[in-house]
Design an enzyme around this catalytic site. Structure first.
Site, PDB file in Angstrom:
ATOM      1  N   ASN A   1       2.462   8.155  -2.499  1.00  0.00           N
ATOM      2  CA  ASN A   1       3.672   8.818  -2.971  1.00  0.00           C
ATOM      3  C   ASN A   1       3.675  10.336  -2.896  1.00  0.00           C
ATOM      4  O   ASN A   1       4.500  10.972  -3.542  1.00  0.00           O
ATOM      5  CB  ASN A   1       3.967   8.365  -4.399  1.00  0.00           C
TER       6      ASN A   1
ATOM      7  N   CYS B   1       3.964   1.668   2.700  1.00  0.00           N
ATOM      8  CA  CYS B   1       5.048   2.292   1.958  1.00  0.00           C
ATOM      9  C   CYS B   1       4.564   3.692   1.640  1.00  0.00           C
ATOM     10  O   CYS B   1       3.384   3.895   1.375  1.00  0.00           O
ATOM     11  CB  CYS B   1       5.283   1.476   0.682  1.00  0.00           C
TER      12      CYS B   1
ATOM     13  N   TRP C   1       0.859  -1.190   0.000  1.00  0.00           N
ATOM     14  CA  TRP C   1       0.000   0.000   0.000  1.00  0.00           C
ATOM     15  C   TRP C   1       0.891   1.234   0.000  1.00  0.00           C
ATOM     16  O   TRP C   1       1.471   1.585   1.018  1.00  0.00           O
ATOM     17  CB  TRP C   1      -0.901  -0.029   1.237  1.00  0.00           C
ATOM     18  N   ASP C   2       0.975   1.877  -1.155  1.00  0.00           N
ATOM     19  CA  ASP C   2       1.887   3.003  -1.340  1.00  0.00           C
ATOM     20  C   ASP C   2       1.129   4.322  -1.199  1.00  0.00           C
ATOM     21  O   ASP C   2      -0.107   4.360  -1.300  1.00  0.00           O
ATOM     22  CB  ASP C   2       2.511   2.892  -2.745  1.00  0.00           C
TER      23      ASP C   2
ATOM     24  N   ASP D   1      13.330   4.057  -0.264  1.00  0.00           N
ATOM     25  CA  ASP D   1      13.573   3.686  -1.663  1.00  0.00           C
ATOM     26  C   ASP D   1      15.065   3.564  -1.952  1.00  0.00           C
ATOM     27  O   ASP D   1      15.461   3.137  -3.031  1.00  0.00           O
ATOM     28  CB  ASP D   1      12.969   4.745  -2.601  1.00  0.00           C
TER      29      ASP D   1
HETATM   30  C1  DGJ Z   1       7.450   4.305  -4.386  1.00  0.00           C
HETATM   31  C2  DGJ Z   1       7.861   3.048  -3.682  1.00  0.00           C
HETATM   32  O1  DGJ Z   1       8.605   3.361  -2.542  1.00  0.00           O
HETATM   33  C3  DGJ Z   1       8.602   2.159  -4.675  1.00  0.00           C
HETATM   34  O2  DGJ Z   1       9.082   0.997  -4.032  1.00  0.00           O
HETATM   35  C4  DGJ Z   1       7.683   1.807  -5.797  1.00  0.00           C
HETATM   36  O3  DGJ Z   1       6.625   1.016  -5.336  1.00  0.00           O
HETATM   37  C5  DGJ Z   1       7.153   3.073  -6.455  1.00  0.00           C
HETATM   38  N1  DGJ Z   1       6.596   3.971  -5.494  1.00  0.00           N
HETATM   39  C6  DGJ Z   1       6.114   2.739  -7.493  1.00  0.00           C
HETATM   40  O4  DGJ Z   1       5.497   3.852  -8.011  1.00  0.00           O
END
Ligand code: DGJ
Length: 754
Positions: free
Chosen positions: A485, A531, A482-483, A553
């Site tokens: 960003n 994540c 589950w990201d 990352d």
């Molecule tokens: C950020 C994550 O930390 C990465 O491992 C990867 O899943 C990317 N996003 C994918 O967009």
């Protein structure tokens, strides 16, 4: 390991007041009941568990203060009384448990409220207390207005970690505005010379341990981002002085369980009292409480260790394993996973994934995870987020053929999702542009080409739950990564009246927890990784709903040594994922050997993230080390961690040791950065072994020096130590210590616990 102690609670009344402090007094709901005590009683409430005693005192005028928080006292020891207040002025400068902002308070308050008449004066005084076996509730009330605060205390019988949180109730007839709501105030024993540890960082450089002397004034650790954030971990440790080490000295520590904007303030006030106050971040905070409404703060956990930072981390790890994680007290061991992100980026299809799965299975991987790029039109980061169905070009028959393929290889299947986000170029955004955080009429700032959906909205939560439920019901998916960003920008909630919009900071996180909770209820076997652009969402709040976390990352194995070192100050290695990726590393171009990359990642929960274009020899090395990892993973993930040598501050070497729960096996990892002047790698002295038990040793990778004995007592390995023959640059070694006739038992761990 912490001593396991019986926990008990006792109430001491030094001057009896009829009817005071009876269990259940906090149940009062009638606004006319309960008023601050002004009689001449003085009370002390005491919680004892593990190696900790925590005591709260109440003065005759109702000031509620911390009177003891340190090593456990004998049952009949006298507990100091609360300090009388009003010396030399009338201002309460005592170490209060929870101070309202009023009465001229000079120190950081715990609660700040503005009443509709513009008056913010708030002086909280004792009303009642409800002691139970391991818990305590104390009710406070403003000296005039019907604002009640219940302080909650819940001590863990095993570790002595105390959970504290507060419930703020409006029992007046009018709405009021909460402008600052802390979970708790932790007061340290009166002393100077304290030294603070905290974790700071950035994307790709999380969890760097910092040390700072505590001097007059405030140090503020915080996130204003709506998420936990990369900049600081919601965690602190205060050492008695700057000579406290991994093995010696007293440490007070704490962690806030909140995945939204938070703040922890470490203050040495004008009376030299050191206190730590933490809770919701008051920046841009405003929470309207209508009559009869209440606001509950996140939990703020606090603990104490007598034997340095090493013991502190082991206490935290035990607590997180036994009380916080899903499936606590027996969380599942982490499988060895493969993740396709660094190998393929957005550029793959079903066949590419199947080929990776074949190779991953051949080295012993147990879980195959397909990362970003599998859904909708997602061939780049600017489209598709929000539309959670398989990309029809890449997966013409849906995900089933790939999942079947992965299952046939003996692995389970995991999938990347980012459910809180949406791209402008998506079906979801074109249908519901009003579902994102925004201020009407203002520009909508994108980050990584995406917006944040407002999880405070029930329709957004329903959409996420429906789409994920469909995905998980139609496909046999064991795991979601589950990201998330990006963080908040334009934190607007225009669907709400203007004076309630700032409740978003709280309501978003509650909505996120609700979604995770419901999903886990619907799919009890599902495992989830937290994540957030690397390690942007790691805290004890999210750890209640997720089985593992992604620390960074940055997958360079050398940088990871420092990140992992910092991470373990606050969090259990059981949730700390680490991948073996390709060399040169994508992030910094560093070149390292495959065995160095493996040994760095084997200190955590092992994953493979390389593109697997390896030589035959590389495949044999990988297969061998994964087999070894499965033997040691229970002690690495859930055993007792000893940080033997820190990689911080430019150290040329580093080493960790993990000891099994029964103390009969241990594994040591050692890393040499660059050998200089031909100096030999220093002797490592083990910790936590049984002195009289004889341990056999075996190298998991490479060879031991000829002069290393094949077996010796725990006392020998701890006092004489072991001399490893590491030379050159970026070299590494791992050595297994096993009590005679013990080897092999660790291997069963995962099977047993699943
Ligand atoms: C950020 C994550 O930390 C990465 O491992 C990867 O899943 C990317 N996003 C994918 O967009």
């Amino acid at each position: 390991m912490p001593s396991i102690g019986r926990s008990f609670f006792c109430l001491l009344t030094t001057s009896l007041l009829a009817g005071a402090c009876l269990p259940g007094e906090t149940q009062q709901t009638n606004a006319t009941m309960g008023s601050p005590r002004s009689a001449s009683a003085q009370h002390t409430f005491r919680l004892d568990a593990g190696n900790v005693t925590y005591a709260v005192g109440v003065t005759p005028s109702g000031s509620v203060q911390t009177v003891y928080w340190s090593a456990r006292l004998a049952a009949n020891d006298p507990i100091p009384a609360a300090e009388p207040i009003g010396r030399p002025f009338e201002i309460d400068d005592s170490p209060q448990e929870y101070a309202g902002w009023g009465g001229g308070l000079l120190a950081e308050p715990s609660l700040k409220i503005t009443f509709p008449d513009g008056n913010p004066d708030l002086v909280l005084r004792f009303v009642s207390a409800a002691p139970e076996a391991h818990t305590l509730k104390i009710v406070l009330k403003d000296i005039q207005r019907n604002v009640f605060v219940t302080l909650h205390y819940d001590i863990d019988p095993e570790t002595g970690i105390l959970a504290r949180w507060s419930n703020i109730e409006n029992r007046t007839e009018v709405p009021l505005t909460v402008e600052q709501a802390e979970s708790a105030e932790w007061n340290l024993p009166s002393a100077t010379g304290y030294s603070l540890r905290f974790l700071s960082g950035r994307w790709g450089g999380e969890d760097q341990l910092q040390t700072r002397a505590i001097t007059p004034g405030n140090t503020v650790l915080e996130s204003r981002r709506g998420f936990t954030g990369h900049e600081f971990a919601p965690w602190f440790a205060v050492a008695q002085n700057d000579r406290v080490t991994e093995q010696n000295g007293e440490v007070w520590f704490g962690a806030l369980a909140w995945g939204g904007s938070w703040r922890i303030t470490i203050e040495q006030d004008v009376m030299q009292q050191v206190k730590i106050v933490g809770g919701y971040n008051p920046f841009d905070f405003s929470y309207k409480l209508n009559p009869a409404q209440a606001l509950t703060t996140p939990k703020f956990y606090g603990g104490f260790a007598s034997h340095g930072f090493g013991e502190m981390s082991r206490i935290e790890s035990t607590f997180q394993l036994h009380r916080i994680l899903p499936h606590a007290p027996a969380p599942r061991l982490r499988p060895v996973l493969y993740n396709s992100w660094e190998a393929t980026g957005f550029n793959f299809d079903e066949t590419t994934q199947e080929k990776l799965a074949d190779k991953a299975a051949s080295i012993g991987v147990e879980r195959f995870v397909m990362d970003d790029g599998w859904f909708s039109t997602r061939a780049k980061d600017s489209s598709g987020l929000g539309d959670w169905y398989p990309n029809p070009q890449r997966f013409p028959q849906g995900l089933k053929p790939l999942i079947d393929h992965v299952h046939a290889l003996g692995m389970d299947f995991g999938l990347w999702v980012e459910p809180e986000m949406v791209n402008e170029d998506s079906e979801l955004y074109s249908k519901h542009p009003d579902w994102i955080l925004n201020f009407p009429g203002r520009p909508r700032t994108k980050a990584r080409s995406q917006f944040v959906l407002n999880l405070a909205l029930p329709e957004v939560r329903e959409y996420i739950l429906q789409t994920l439920t469909k995905l998980l019901s139609e496909n046999d998916i064991a795991f979601l990564k589950w990201d998330a960003n990006r963080n908040f920008s334009e934190p607007g909630w225009p669907q709400k009246p203007a004076d309630e919009q700032k409740q978003l900071w709280v309501a978003y996180v509650q909505g996120y927890y609700r979604v995770l909770h419901t999903l886990r209820e619907r799919f009890p076997m599902l495992e989830i990784e937290s994540c957030s652009g690397g390690g942007g969402r790691v805290d004890l709040g999210v750890m209640q709903y997720t089985d593992e976390v992604w620390p960074s990352d940055n997958t360079d194995p050398f940088d990871r040594l420092t990140i992992q070192d910092g991470f373990t100050y606050a969090y259990t290695p059981a949730v700390m994922m680490a991948w073996v990726t390709d060399s040169p590393n994508w992030y910094n171009g560093r070149q390292t050997s495959l065995s160095y990359r493996f040994l760095s990642a084997m200190q955590a929960s092992l994953g493979i993230g390389a593109n697997l274009k390896w030589t035959g020899e590389d495949f044999s090395t990988a297969k061998h080390l994964i087999t070894e990892y499965k033997r040691i993973r229970k002690m690495v993930q859930q055993g007792a961690l000893y940080r033997l040598v820190s990689p911080r501050d430019g150290s040329n070497i580093s080493s960790t040791e993990s000891v099994s729960e029964d103390g009969r096996s241990a594994v040591v990892f050692a890393f040499l950065h660059s050998q200089q002047m031909g100096y030999r790698f220093p002797t490592l002295h083990l910790q936590g072994l049984q002195p009289e038990t004889v341990y056999n040793i075996r190298a998991l990778s490479g060879n031991l020096s000829k002069d290393t004995p094949a077996q010796a007592s725990g006392a020998f390995w701890m006092h004489q130590g072991i001399r490893l023959g590491l030379t050159g640059d970026f070299s590494a070694q791992a050595v297994l210590f096993t009590a005679e006739q013990h080897e092999g038992k660790q291997e069963q761990g995962r099977t047993e616990s699943r």
